[in-house]
Design a protein around this motif. Structure first.
Motif, PDB file in Angstrom:
ATOM      1  N   ASN A 161       0.868  -1.184   0.000  1.00  0.00           N
ATOM      2  CA  ASN A 161       0.000   0.000   0.000  1.00  0.00           C
ATOM      3  C   ASN A 161       0.900   1.226   0.000  1.00  0.00           C
ATOM      4  O   ASN A 161       1.243   1.754   1.048  1.00  0.00           O
ATOM      5  N   ASP A 162       1.292   1.641  -1.179  1.00  0.00           N
ATOM      6  CA  ASP A 162       2.220   2.752  -1.314  1.00  0.00           C
ATOM      7  C   ASP A 162       1.485   4.080  -1.240  1.00  0.00           C
ATOM      8  O   ASP A 162       0.337   4.203  -1.673  1.00  0.00           O
ATOM      9  N   ASN A 163       2.175   5.073  -0.696  1.00  0.00           N
ATOM     10  CA  ASN A 163       1.678   6.442  -0.709  1.00  0.00           C
ATOM     11  C   ASN A 163       2.373   7.174  -1.838  1.00  0.00           C
ATOM     12  O   ASN A 163       3.596   7.202  -1.902  1.00  0.00           O
ATOM     13  N   PHE A 164       1.582   7.776  -2.723  1.00  0.00           N
ATOM     14  CA  PHE A 164       2.128   8.481  -3.866  1.00  0.00           C
ATOM     15  C   PHE A 164       1.974   9.982  -3.674  1.00  0.00           C
ATOM     16  O   PHE A 164       1.041  10.436  -3.002  1.00  0.00           O
ATOM     17  N   PRO A 165       2.854  10.770  -4.287  1.00  0.00           N
ATOM     18  CA  PRO A 165       2.703  12.223  -4.221  1.00  0.00           C
ATOM     19  C   PRO A 165       1.358  12.649  -4.810  1.00  0.00           C
ATOM     20  O   PRO A 165       0.790  11.960  -5.665  1.00  0.00           O
ATOM     21  N   GLU A 166       0.868  13.801  -4.371  1.00  0.00           N
ATOM     22  CA  GLU A 166      -0.441  14.276  -4.826  1.00  0.00           C
ATOM     23  C   GLU A 166      -0.516  14.493  -6.328  1.00  0.00           C
ATOM     24  O   GLU A 166      -1.567  14.327  -6.933  1.00  0.00           O
ATOM     25  N   ASN A 167       0.599  14.893  -6.949  1.00  0.00           N
ATOM     26  CA  ASN A 167       0.568  15.180  -8.383  1.00  0.00           C
ATOM     27  C   ASN A 167       0.744  13.924  -9.241  1.00  0.00           C
ATOM     28  O   ASN A 167       0.712  13.996 -10.457  1.00  0.00           O
ATOM     29  N   PHE A 168       0.908  12.755  -8.612  1.00  0.00           N
ATOM     30  CA  PHE A 168       1.012  11.494  -9.335  1.00  0.00           C
ATOM     31  C   PHE A 168      -0.391  10.927  -9.504  1.00  0.00           C
ATOM     32  O   PHE A 168      -1.116  10.738  -8.534  1.00  0.00           O
ATOM     33  N   LYS A 169      -0.770  10.667 -10.739  1.00  0.00           N
ATOM     34  CA  LYS A 169      -2.105  10.173 -11.036  1.00  0.00           C
ATOM     35  C   LYS A 169      -2.027   8.717 -11.469  1.00  0.00           C
ATOM     36  O   LYS A 169      -1.360   8.393 -12.455  1.00  0.00           O
ATOM     37  N   VAL A 170      -2.706   7.828 -10.738  1.00  0.00           N
ATOM     38  CA  VAL A 170      -2.779   6.418 -11.131  1.00  0.00           C
ATOM     39  C   VAL A 170      -3.775   6.315 -12.282  1.00  0.00           C
ATOM     40  O   VAL A 170      -4.936   6.700 -12.162  1.00  0.00           O
ATOM     41  N   ILE A 171      -3.285   5.813 -13.419  1.00  0.00           N
ATOM     42  CA  ILE A 171      -4.118   5.687 -14.613  1.00  0.00           C
ATOM     43  C   ILE A 171      -4.800   4.325 -14.652  1.00  0.00           C
ATOM     44  O   ILE A 171      -5.967   4.195 -14.995  1.00  0.00           O
ATOM     45  N   GLU A 172      -4.033   3.309 -14.308  1.00  0.00           N
ATOM     46  CA  GLU A 172      -4.540   1.944 -14.380  1.00  0.00           C
ATOM     47  C   GLU A 172      -3.769   1.097 -13.383  1.00  0.00           C
ATOM     48  O   GLU A 172      -2.594   1.338 -13.127  1.00  0.00           O
ATOM     49  N   GLN A 173      -4.445   0.090 -12.828  1.00  0.00           N
ATOM     50  CA  GLN A 173      -3.801  -0.781 -11.858  1.00  0.00           C
ATOM     51  C   GLN A 173      -4.322  -2.207 -12.075  1.00  0.00           C
ATOM     52  O   GLN A 173      -5.521  -2.413 -12.161  1.00  0.00           O
ATOM     53  N   LYS A 174      -3.403  -3.156 -12.182  1.00  0.00           N
ATOM     54  CA  LYS A 174      -3.776  -4.555 -12.410  1.00  0.00           C
ATOM     55  C   LYS A 174      -2.972  -5.440 -11.464  1.00  0.00           C
ATOM     56  O   LYS A 174      -1.835  -5.128 -11.118  1.00  0.00           O
ATOM     57  N   ILE A 175      -3.550  -6.569 -11.091  1.00  0.00           N
ATOM     58  CA  ILE A 175      -2.845  -7.536 -10.249  1.00  0.00           C
ATOM     59  C   ILE A 175      -2.720  -8.844 -11.016  1.00  0.00           C
ATOM     60  O   ILE A 175      -3.694  -9.342 -11.596  1.00  0.00           O
ATOM     61  N   TYR A 176      -1.486  -9.371 -11.036  1.00  0.00           N
ATOM     62  CA  TYR A 176      -1.173 -10.649 -11.684  1.00  0.00           C
ATOM     63  C   TYR A 176      -0.384 -11.482 -10.692  1.00  0.00           C
ATOM     64  O   TYR A 176       0.771 -11.164 -10.421  1.00  0.00           O
ATOM     65  N   GLY A 177      -0.980 -12.522 -10.131  1.00  0.00           N
ATOM     66  CA  GLY A 177      -0.270 -13.348  -9.161  1.00  0.00           C
ATOM     67  C   GLY A 177       0.146 -12.522  -7.963  1.00  0.00           C
ATOM     68  O   GLY A 177      -0.693 -11.925  -7.295  1.00  0.00           O
ATOM     69  N   VAL A 178       1.437 -12.446  -7.700  1.00  0.00           N
ATOM     70  CA  VAL A 178       1.934 -11.647  -6.575  1.00  0.00           C
ATOM     71  C   VAL A 178       2.273 -10.220  -6.993  1.00  0.00           C
ATOM     72  O   VAL A 178       2.680  -9.414  -6.172  1.00  0.00           O
ATOM     73  N   SER A 179       2.098  -9.901  -8.264  1.00  0.00           N
ATOM     74  CA  SER A 179       2.499  -8.599  -8.789  1.00  0.00           C
ATOM     75  C   SER A 179       1.335  -7.630  -8.928  1.00  0.00           C
ATOM     76  O   SER A 179       0.238  -8.009  -9.333  1.00  0.00           O
ATOM     77  N   LYS A 180       1.622  -6.383  -8.597  1.00  0.00           N
ATOM     78  CA  LYS A 180       0.685  -5.291  -8.849  1.00  0.00           C
ATOM     79  C   LYS A 180       1.392  -4.357  -9.829  1.00  0.00           C
ATOM     80  O   LYS A 180       2.514  -3.943  -9.590  1.00  0.00           O
ATOM     81  N   ILE A 181       0.736  -4.053 -10.931  1.00  0.00           N
ATOM     82  CA  ILE A 181       1.291  -3.162 -11.936  1.00  0.00           C
ATOM     83  C   ILE A 181       0.483  -1.875 -11.895  1.00  0.00           C
ATOM     84  O   ILE A 181      -0.729  -1.888 -12.070  1.00  0.00           O
TER      85      ILE A 181
END
Length: 187
Positions: A161-181
């Motif tokens: 559960n990462d905290n990102f800077p306010e100006n960073f916009k998450v466009i898309e997020q996917k989970i594959y097995g143990v990986s989060k992209i």
């Protein structure tokens, strides 16, 4: 490990011999490229693009980009055990002319303002326990090395559960097995 597609399709790349390095799995890599090619949330062309691969490891992601037509790859890695493997992989695929290897610690010795170009894609694959992602993203933002339409791709453990800077916009997020992209940029 192998190259999935492009000019070097099916060519094997060397893996690290240690147990510390976590190479990008083929399935995860394939998923990342499927999103790059097919997402309607951003428009990135790999052909003729400049890519920055931070925490490069053995170069699996960056070499895949070169195989698919990227014009230049800047690898940043400082772990001596995998640097030799990274350089061998670049040489085996004859990518020396399109590759730059920077042997510096991203947090202590790398000055992002020294980059002479801007990047369409910045790929981050830090150790899963790395907690300074907000600092790294701020360094990238402050240095203005990401092109206006560029994306940042983060490879994380699915439970992070990462905290990102306010100006960073998450466009898309996917989970594959143990990986989060996580695909993002600066708005």
């Amino acid at each position: 490990m192998r190259i999935i597609s492009g000019n070097f399709k099916r060519k094997k790349i060397l893996e690290p011999k240690d147990q510390i390095t976590r190479p990008l799995k083929d399935l995860t890599k394939e998923s990342i490229f499927n999103i790059i090619y097919h997402s309607k949330k951003f428009d990135i062309q790999l052909k003729d693009s400049n890519i920055l691969d931070l925490f490069s490891g053995v170069g699996s992601f960056g070499l895949e980009c070169l195989s698919r037509g990227s014009s230049s790859l800047t690898f940043v890695e400082n772990y001596k055990e995998v640097l030799m493997v990274l350089k061998k992989n670049i040489s085996l695929l004859e990518c020396d002319d399109k590759s730059t290897v920077i042997e510096k610690d991203i947090f202590n010795r790398l000055n992002f303002n020294d980059f002479k170009k801007k990047f369409e894609i910045i790929f981050l694959d830090p150790p899963f326990k790395e907690e300074r992602l907000a600092l790294l993203l701020n360094l990238i933002s402050d240095s203005n090395i990401l092109k206006d339409n560029g994306i940042i791709i983060l490879h994380r453990h699915k439970n992070e559960n990462d905290n990102f800077p306010e100006n960073f916009k998450v466009i898309e997020q996917k989970i594959y097995g143990v990986s989060k992209i996580i695909f993002g940029n600066y708005s």
